[in-house]
Scaffold this motif. Structure first.
Motif, mmCIF file in Angstrom:
data_model
loop_
_atom_site.group_PDB
_atom_site.id
_atom_site.type_symbol
_atom_site.label_atom_id
_atom_site.label_comp_id
_atom_site.label_asym_id
_atom_site.label_seq_id
_atom_site.Cartn_x
_atom_site.Cartn_y
_atom_site.Cartn_z
ATOM 1 N N PRO A 144 0.811 -1.224 0.000
ATOM 2 C CA PRO A 144 0.000 0.000 0.000
ATOM 3 C C PRO A 144 0.842 1.270 0.000
ATOM 4 N N ARG A 145 0.281 2.298 -0.631
ATOM 5 C CA ARG A 145 0.904 3.620 -0.610
ATOM 6 C C ARG A 145 -0.189 4.660 -0.394
ATOM 7 N N GLN A 146 0.230 5.848 -0.022
ATOM 8 C CA GLN A 146 -0.718 6.928 0.259
ATOM 9 C C GLN A 146 -1.300 7.462 -1.048
ATOM 10 N N GLY A 147 -2.497 8.033 -0.941
ATOM 11 C CA GLY A 147 -3.049 8.774 -2.071
ATOM 12 C C GLY A 147 -4.298 8.163 -2.645
ATOM 13 N N GLU A 148 -5.200 9.055 -3.071
ATOM 14 C CA GLU A 148 -6.420 8.594 -3.734
ATOM 15 C C GLU A 148 -6.096 7.938 -5.072
ATOM 16 N N PHE A 149 -5.176 8.566 -5.811
ATOM 17 C CA PHE A 149 -4.786 8.056 -7.116
ATOM 18 C C PHE A 149 -3.436 7.360 -7.021
ATOM 19 N N VAL A 150 -3.226 6.381 -7.895
ATOM 20 C CA VAL A 150 -1.908 5.770 -8.076
ATOM 21 C C VAL A 150 -1.366 6.266 -9.410
ATOM 22 N N GLN A 151 -0.212 6.930 -9.386
ATOM 23 C CA GLN A 151 0.468 7.327 -10.618
ATOM 24 C C GLN A 151 1.892 6.803 -10.549
ATOM 25 N N LEU A 152 2.199 5.856 -11.400
ATOM 26 C CA LEU A 152 3.532 5.258 -11.441
ATOM 27 C C LEU A 152 4.318 5.861 -12.597
ATOM 28 N N TRP A 153 5.637 6.013 -12.366
ATOM 29 C CA TRP A 153 6.525 6.623 -13.363
ATOM 30 C C TRP A 153 7.716 5.714 -13.630
ATOM 31 N N PRO A 154 8.150 5.608 -14.895
ATOM 32 C CA PRO A 154 9.316 4.771 -15.202
ATOM 33 C C PRO A 154 10.571 5.175 -14.434
ATOM 34 N N HIS A 155 10.810 6.483 -14.251
ATOM 35 C CA HIS A 155 12.069 6.926 -13.628
ATOM 36 C C HIS A 155 12.002 6.929 -12.107
ATOM 37 N N LEU A 156 10.815 6.808 -11.547
ATOM 38 C CA LEU A 156 10.662 6.786 -10.083
ATOM 39 C C LEU A 156 10.380 5.378 -9.571
ATOM 40 N N ASP A 157 9.564 4.640 -10.310
ATOM 41 C CA ASP A 157 9.127 3.321 -9.854
ATOM 42 C C ASP A 157 9.737 2.178 -10.657
ATOM 43 N N PHE A 158 10.371 2.501 -11.789
ATOM 44 C CA PHE A 158 11.056 1.530 -12.651
ATOM 45 C C PHE A 158 10.105 0.452 -13.171
ATOM 46 N N VAL A 159 8.871 0.868 -13.420
ATOM 47 C CA VAL A 159 7.867 0.065 -14.101
ATOM 48 C C VAL A 159 7.234 0.968 -15.156
ATOM 49 N N ASP A 160 6.311 0.419 -15.931
ATOM 50 C CA ASP A 160 5.606 1.254 -16.909
ATOM 51 C C ASP A 160 4.847 2.378 -16.210
ATOM 52 N N GLY A 161 4.740 3.507 -16.889
ATOM 53 C CA GLY A 161 3.941 4.608 -16.361
ATOM 54 C C GLY A 161 2.469 4.230 -16.382
ATOM 55 N N PHE A 162 1.828 4.253 -15.221
ATOM 56 C CA PHE A 162 0.451 3.784 -15.121
ATOM 57 C C PHE A 162 -0.329 4.659 -14.153
ATOM 58 N N PHE A 163 -1.621 4.830 -14.436
ATOM 59 C CA PHE A 163 -2.524 5.552 -13.545
ATOM 60 C C PHE A 163 -3.660 4.621 -13.154
ATOM 61 N N ILE A 164 -4.021 4.617 -11.856
ATOM 62 C CA ILE A 164 -5.134 3.779 -11.379
ATOM 63 C C ILE A 164 -5.962 4.597 -10.381
ATOM 64 N N SER A 165 -7.267 4.568 -10.569
ATOM 65 C CA SER A 165 -8.178 5.188 -9.606
ATOM 66 C C SER A 165 -9.327 4.232 -9.328
ATOM 67 N N ARG A 166 -9.951 4.405 -8.167
ATOM 68 C CA ARG A 166 -11.029 3.509 -7.744
ATOM 69 C C ARG A 166 -12.193 4.339 -7.206
ATOM 70 N N LEU A 167 -13.401 4.005 -7.669
ATOM 71 C CA LEU A 167 -14.603 4.705 -7.234
ATOM 72 C C LEU A 167 -15.662 3.692 -6.784
ATOM 73 N N LYS A 168 -16.595 4.162 -5.962
ATOM 74 C CA LYS A 168 -17.668 3.299 -5.482
ATOM 75 C C LYS A 168 -19.008 3.963 -5.782
ATOM 76 N N LYS A 169 -19.973 3.144 -6.189
ATOM 77 C CA LYS A 169 -21.315 3.653 -6.461
ATOM 78 C C LYS A 169 -22.146 3.577 -5.175
ATOM 79 N N HIS A 170 -22.819 4.646 -4.845
ATOM 80 C CA HIS A 170 -23.628 4.682 -3.613
ATOM 81 C C HIS A 170 -24.890 3.836 -3.761
#
Length: 441
Positions: free
Chosen positions: A415-441
């Motif tokens: 786990p990491r902090q933050g509502e969104f996950v933004q990964l970067w090749p030069h920081l995380d050494f994986v593909d640059g990826f964005f992930i967000s999660r939402l819930k329907k009420h």
């Protein structure tokens, strides 16, 4: 077998026929029985020339008084191939680069173009100082773009967001060959057992730190030769891509929709996390891509997956309020995976970043309506640009107040902090990826 001629054919197809370099190269290698040395040289010539395309054309402009577009396509690509060897392959003697280019010009041109190719490359070989880049101090943007083979518009965008040192590290990372990573098919084998099996097949590999299924390959024989692949013990997938299914967190027995599912990497991962129970619907616009999804599912032993050819934006017409979870891995600019596709950096335009969010929001809105109350919606992309990521989510929430943002970072295996996950090749050494999660009420 003339390796330079084969490289030229691929480079020409990328230029003129809009072929994808990675696919065209793989097809060429599969059709021929190359030695390891020839395969490596062919790969270097193709990937190197295509990746450095913009810089090579700038170098060409130092020695030619007309733009590349005004040069006949095959001759233009002979020059690109020759200039790449002259300026970037120190192990190739300049005489060999020039002589082989002249021979290719004889094959594909006429006496005038042969003289032209010879004159340009001999001049470049004699006077390389003429193509010296500006320094950082003279022109930072052009220095970074030319040195690290990226279009100026993209470097300019990143310089507005980050300091120059961070941008330089990102550009450097985009030019490194990506590590090959595998996802263990946990329906058939544990990661520990697969590591042993791969070692027996001659693969040097280690466990991923990112995901419990991931394996990083350091050295391996031809992938297609591995019986473990044929037996469906793993799926090739980047580590950052593997994280998406964990954020979705599907449960056994649920109805899950992967709205942009082909060619099936994330769909089959979702099925594994569901223990191959319930119902998983993998959707795509194109039947030939869905065929690959079905083949992957068959090889992996997955039976809960079905496919549907349709526009994801219209899914709610059939499945309104029926799904427990929906994944939208949206079509995007792909700016997070430039290291995987050497030609893609030259195909992208800044205008795409204005057009794509409309499509992404349309798909997200249509797919969201498939959810039951309490259902989970995950949106992901393989890009790094806020217009396609956070801004799409904010726009969606403004028109769908029945959804709320949840922390995607807290659902990662580490786990990491933050509502969104933004990964970067030069920081995380994986593909640059964005992930967000939402819930329907």
């Amino acid at each position: 077998m003339n390796i330079r001629q084969l490289a030229l054919q691929i480079i020409h197809d990328v230029d003129v026929k809009q072929a994808y370099a990675n696919i065209a190269l793989a097809n060429m290698i599969n059709r021929n029985n190359f030695s390891d040395q020839d395969r490596r040289f062919l790969t270097e010539l193709v990937y190197g020339t295509v990746k450095a395309w913009g810089t090579i054309d700038w170098i060409m402009s130092r020695y030619v008084d007309r733009p590349p577009a005004k040069i006949p396509p095959m001759i233009r690509n002979i020059l690109r191939l020759g200039l790449y060897q002259l300026f970037f392959l120190s192990k190739v003697p300049p005489s060999a680069a020039c002589n082989q280019a002249v021979e290719l010009a004889k094959k594909y041109g006429h006496p005038g173009t042969v003289k032209f190719v010879n004159a340009v490359l001999r001049s470049a070989a004699r006077n390389q100082e003429k193509a010296k880049y500006p320094t950082k101090e003279e022109d930072l943007l052009r220095y970074l773009a030319l040195t690290y083979f990226h279009p100026e518009w993209l470097v300019s965008r990143w310089l507005k967001r980050f300091d120059s040192e961070a941008v330089e590290r990102l550009l450097q990372e985009n030019n490194k060959p990506p590590r090959l990573s595998l996802r263990t098919n946990t329906l058939k084998i544990t990661r520990e057992a697969l590591l042993v099996r791969l070692a027996q097949e001659g693969v040097t590999c280690t466990a991923s730190d990112w995901t419990p299924e991931g394996i990083i390959c350091h050295e391996l024989p031809a992938l297609a030769s591995l019986t473990s692949l044929k037996e469906g013990l793993f799926q090739v997938q980047d580590e950052s891509s593997m994280l998406v299914a964990h954020v979705v967190d599907p449960q056994p027995g649920e109805f899950v929709i992967d709205a942009c599912g082909a060619p099936g990497g994330k769909s089959t991962h979702l099925a594994a996390l569901m223990k191959n129970t319930g119902r998983l619907l993998s959707v795509d616009l194109f039947e030939h891509k869905l065929a690959i999804t079905r083949e992957n599912a068959r090889r992996l032993g997955i039976t809960c997956l079905e496919t549907l050819q349709t526009d994801a934006a219209t899914l709610s017409d059939q499945f309104s309020g029926k799904a427990d979870r929906v994944l939208v891995d949206a079509p995007c600019s792909g700016l997070g995976v430039l290291r995987r596709k050497p030609d893609s950096r030259w195909r992208k335009t800044e205008s795409q970043l204005q057009d794509l969010p409309k499509l992404q929001l349309s798909i997200l809105t249509g797919a969201a309506s498939c959810l039951k109350p309490g259902g989970v919606l995950v949106y992901s992309t393989c890009t790094t640009e806020p217009e396609e990521n956070e801004m799409v989510i904010r726009e969606f929430l403004s028109i769908r107040p029945d959804f709320s943002l949840q922390s995607a970072g807290s659902r990662l295996p580490s786990p990491r902090q933050g509502e969104f996950v933004q990964l970067w090749p030069h920081l995380d050494f994986v593909d640059g990826f964005f992930i967000s999660r939402l819930k329907k009420h």
